[in-house]
Design an enzyme around this catalytic site. Structure first.
Site, mmCIF file in Angstrom:
data_model
loop_
_atom_site.group_PDB
_atom_site.id
_atom_site.type_symbol
_atom_site.label_atom_id
_atom_site.label_comp_id
_atom_site.label_asym_id
_atom_site.label_seq_id
_atom_site.Cartn_x
_atom_site.Cartn_y
_atom_site.Cartn_z
ATOM 1 N N HIS A 1 8.550 9.563 2.007
ATOM 2 C CA HIS A 1 7.693 10.534 1.316
ATOM 3 C C HIS A 1 8.503 11.179 0.180
ATOM 4 O O HIS A 1 9.700 11.436 0.333
ATOM 5 C CB HIS A 1 7.192 11.604 2.289
ATOM 6 C CG HIS A 1 6.086 12.425 1.703
ATOM 7 N ND1 HIS A 1 6.326 13.441 0.816
ATOM 8 C CD2 HIS A 1 4.740 12.331 1.835
ATOM 9 C CE1 HIS A 1 5.171 13.955 0.422
ATOM 10 N NE2 HIS A 1 4.192 13.296 1.032
ATOM 11 N N GLU B 1 1.736 6.917 -3.668
ATOM 12 C CA GLU B 1 1.512 8.348 -3.897
ATOM 13 C C GLU B 1 2.206 8.787 -5.179
ATOM 14 O O GLU B 1 3.405 9.121 -5.151
ATOM 15 C CB GLU B 1 2.087 9.164 -2.738
ATOM 16 C CG GLU B 1 1.468 8.882 -1.392
ATOM 17 C CD GLU B 1 1.543 10.100 -0.487
ATOM 18 O OE1 GLU B 1 0.484 10.578 -0.072
ATOM 19 O OE2 GLU B 1 2.650 10.590 -0.212
HETATM 20 C C1 PEP Z 1 1.030 13.964 0.702
HETATM 21 O O1 PEP Z 1 1.858 14.866 0.666
HETATM 22 O O2 PEP Z 1 1.303 12.897 1.292
HETATM 23 C C2 PEP Z 1 -0.261 14.144 0.031
HETATM 24 C C3 PEP Z 1 -0.985 13.104 -0.251
HETATM 25 O O3 PEP Z 1 -0.621 15.445 -0.248
HETATM 26 P P1 PEP Z 1 -1.989 15.990 -0.915
HETATM 27 O O4 PEP Z 1 -3.136 15.199 -0.330
HETATM 28 O O5 PEP Z 1 -2.042 17.416 -0.555
HETATM 29 O O6 PEP Z 1 -1.868 15.737 -2.387
#
Ligand code: PEP
Length: 246
Positions: A96, A165
């Site tokens: 992450h 992400e």
């Molecule tokens: C995350 O931290 O993995 C994430 C996707 O956060 P958010 O949905 O709050 O953007």
């Protein structure tokens, strides 16, 4: 199979199990139940109770991270994949951006992935470019590097899920355009196919909520979502699933 994975981050106390209970009762009665899987990643402190309680139910429990050693060691406050597995988690998030920022290098992440898989945890491996990479059109280079420095063909790809992400999207309310997301997801899968012959599931994560989830419906390349903020509310999380299948 699609995935809806909730990352609780630093959130939750024992009574927060109520949130999971509500999600679980929706999920177990949903007519679309066979189409998707729900996984929740609470903090380490709640894994054992939650995993025990949901053992024979539909929701699976994940850890949010693990230490880069297999079993026991002298690293204060660290938790190994072996320890996580022993309390009933089935998945482990690795890489992450919160943890990359805190010092997780490719070398460290490679060990985390290897030891998590060795301990029969499925790995949710996070990748993503930051705002500057994006501005400098370095997204593909960054993603390729993040994937190829950590994943290799010796790993069991059936136990790996990749979550794309973009860092600029996490917790900001900003999401990539449909066109951008299609191109990036296809690119990620291309790199993964080069390694594994076949692509593991690739999820999207970053500000997914009950309103914008509809925009992702058309993107068939996306195999599900990693959801941060909105996974702390049973209503929002359930609405994300409902609106996705509506
Ligand atoms: C995350 O931290 O993995 C994430 C996707 O956060 P958010 O949905 O709050 O953007």
């Amino acid at each position: 199979m699609k995935y809806f994975i909730g990352n609780w981050k630093m959130f939750g106390v024992p009574k927060s199990i109520d949130i999971l209970n509500k999600i679980n009762s929706f999920y177990s009665k949903d007519k679309n139940i066979k189409k998707y899987k729900v996984i929740i990643a609470p903090p380490y402190t709640l894994i054992q109770t939650f995993a025990r309680y949901f053992k024979n139910k539909k929701i699976s429990i994940s850890a949010q991270n693990c230490y880069q050693k297999d079993h026991f060691s002298s690293n204060t406050a660290s938790v190994s994949p072996y320890m996580i597995k022993s309390v009933g988690a089935k998945y482990c998030i690795v890489g992450h951006s919160d943890n990359r920022i805190e010092g997780d290098t490719h070398e460290i992440l490679k060990k985390k992935v290897q030891f998590a898989l060795k301990n029969n945890l499925k790995v949710i491996f996070c990748i993503g470019e930051n705002k500057i990479d994006k501005k400098n059109k370095k997204t593909f280079i960054v993603l390729k590097n993040q994937i190829t420095k950590v994943l290799d063909k010796k790993l069991n790809m059936n136990n790996v899920i990749v979550a794309y992400e973009p860092i600029w999207s996490i917790g900001t309310g900003k999401i990539p355009s449909e066109n951008e997301l299609v191109k990036t997801t296809i690119y990620i899968k291309k790199i993964l196919i080069k390694i594994f012959q076949k692509s593991p599931s690739v999820l999207y994560g970053g500000s997914v909520d009950e309103n914008n989830v509809k925009l992702f419906k058309q993107i068939k390349e996306i195999d599900g979502f990693l959801i941060g903020g909105a996974s702390k509310s049973s209503k929002k999380f359930i609405d994300i699933i409902k609106n996705y299948y509506r």
